[in-house]
Design a protein around this motif. Structure first.
Motif, PDB file in Angstrom:
ATOM      1  N   SER A 279       3.398   4.809  -3.327  1.00 34.22           N
ATOM      2  CA  SER A 279       2.847   4.691  -4.680  1.00 34.22           C
ATOM      3  C   SER A 279       1.405   4.187  -4.693  1.00 34.22           C
ATOM      4  CB  SER A 279       3.701   3.734  -5.509  1.00 34.22           C
ATOM      5  OG  SER A 279       5.005   4.243  -5.693  1.00 34.22           O
ATOM      6  N   TYR A 280       1.060   3.285  -3.769  1.00 33.69           N
ATOM      7  CA  TYR A 280      -0.222   2.603  -3.853  1.00 33.69           C
ATOM      8  C   TYR A 280      -1.209   2.985  -2.767  1.00 33.69           C
ATOM      9  CZ  TYR A 280       2.386   0.054  -7.304  1.00 33.69           C
ATOM     10  OH  TYR A 280       3.142  -0.248  -8.410  1.00 33.69           O
ATOM     11  N   ALA A 281      -0.864   3.976  -1.956  1.00 33.18           N
ATOM     12  CA  ALA A 281      -1.784   4.411  -0.904  1.00 33.18           C
ATOM     13  C   ALA A 281      -3.112   4.887  -1.485  1.00 33.18           C
ATOM     14  CB  ALA A 281      -1.139   5.523  -0.075  1.00 33.18           C
ATOM     15  N   ARG A 282      -3.075   5.531  -2.626  1.00 31.26           N
ATOM     16  CA  ARG A 282      -4.326   6.050  -3.215  1.00 31.26           C
ATOM     17  C   ARG A 282      -5.271   4.931  -3.648  1.00 31.26           C
ATOM     18  NH1 ARG A 282      -3.293   7.860  -9.362  1.00 31.26           N
ATOM     19  NH2 ARG A 282      -1.478   6.576  -9.857  1.00 31.26           N
ATOM     20  N   TYR A 283      -4.736   3.716  -3.748  1.00 35.10           N
ATOM     21  CA  TYR A 283      -5.570   2.554  -4.075  1.00 35.10           C
ATOM     22  C   TYR A 283      -5.967   1.765  -2.825  1.00 35.10           C
ATOM     23  CZ  TYR A 283      -3.707   3.465  -8.756  1.00 35.10           C
ATOM     24  OH  TYR A 283      -3.354   4.056  -9.952  1.00 35.10           O
ATOM     25  N   GLN A 284      -5.672   2.324  -1.654  1.00 36.56           N
ATOM     26  CA  GLN A 284      -5.952   1.665  -0.372  1.00 36.56           C
ATOM     27  C   GLN A 284      -5.175   0.354  -0.222  1.00 36.56           C
ATOM     28  OE1 GLN A 284      -7.768   3.339   2.021  1.00 36.56           O
ATOM     29  NE2 GLN A 284      -7.586   4.914   0.438  1.00 36.56           N
TER      30      GLN A 284
END
Length: 250
Positions: free
Chosen positions: A168-173
């Motif tokens: 879920s949060y990979a796109r936010y690094q």
């Protein structure tokens, strides 16, 4: 990119055992560390020893967790990594576990992990560099061990939580990982590790033939927190003497 361990870190459950060792290692690497726990005396001791800031916290209380995470970010201007070392263990077969014991096991191990992760990502996803979250599972989550039904269920939930959040949060690094220890010599496991017969039998289950030490698990946690591991997310790293994956005896 900073790879020295310097940064701002929150260690939930940082007053003793593995959590306290994480605090020591992060401070030794130059990190600014905030440790929380429920035992005021132990918190005061780890704060005096390391210079870490300390706050009493009941991590089952989501509002309290939110407040601590927000305060750390506000006080330091950023938050680089968060660890949840809150946990418990009950060793009984399922038919002997009461409703209260099962509910407590889930709350202390899984609910705390969810509360810490949710509060942390609300801060980390707003930062350009994101950050790292490390949760604590157990070798029992993936290997069937006698009398571990309650803790295995809770820790398997922690691993599922970490994997879903990593996606879920990979796109936010924001990186989310787990460590999964075998039996480790901590205050929580004292009844096992200080019983000579039980300790010997437990050591024999681990292919490396011994019980783990808090510093060994903490080292893996600190490795995952380090920004040098910016390509590592969604992993469950066994720090277990080979317990989950290696046959102990031929």
């Amino acid at each position: 990119m900073n790879t020295s361990g310097q940064g701002v870190y929150l260690v939930v459950g940082g007053s003793s055992g593995i959590g306290a060792e994480v605090v020591r290692q992060l401070v030794a690497r130059g990190g600014r560390v905030v440790a929380t726990g429920r035992d005021a005396a132990r918190l005061e001791a780890i704060g005096a020893e390391t210079g870490a800031s300390v706050f009493e916290l009941e991590a089952r209380d989501s509002t309290a967790v939110d407040a601590v995470v927000q305060r750390v970010q506000a006080d330091h201007g950023r938050l680089d990594g968060v660890v949840n070392c809150a946990g418990s263990i009950v060793l009984k077969p399922a038919h002997l576990i009461t409703d209260g014991e099962f509910a407590d096991t889930l709350a202390i191990n899984l609910t705390t992990a969810f509360n810490v992760l949710r509060a942390s990502v609300r801060v980390l996803m707003r930062q350009v560099e994101g950050g790292s979250i490390v949760l604590c599972s157990s070798a029992a989550a993936r290997r069937g061990l006698l009398n571990h039904e309650a803790i295995a269920a809770a820790k398997a939930g922690v691993e599922g939580l970490a994997l879903a959040a990593a996606a879920s949060y990979a796109r936010y690094q924001v990186r989310v990982n787990c460590v999964a220890p075998g039996l480790t010599r901590t205050p929580l496991t004292r009844a096992l590790t200080h019983n000579e017969a039980v300790a010997k039998a437990s050591a024999a289950l681990h292919p490396l033939g011994r019980i783990g030490e808090p510093a060994e698990v903490a080292s893996a946690i600190c490795w995952l927190l380090d920004k040098a591991q910016s390509w590592v997310t969604g992993q469950v790293i066994g720090v277990d003497g080979g317990l989950r994956t290696v046959q102990a005896k031929a």
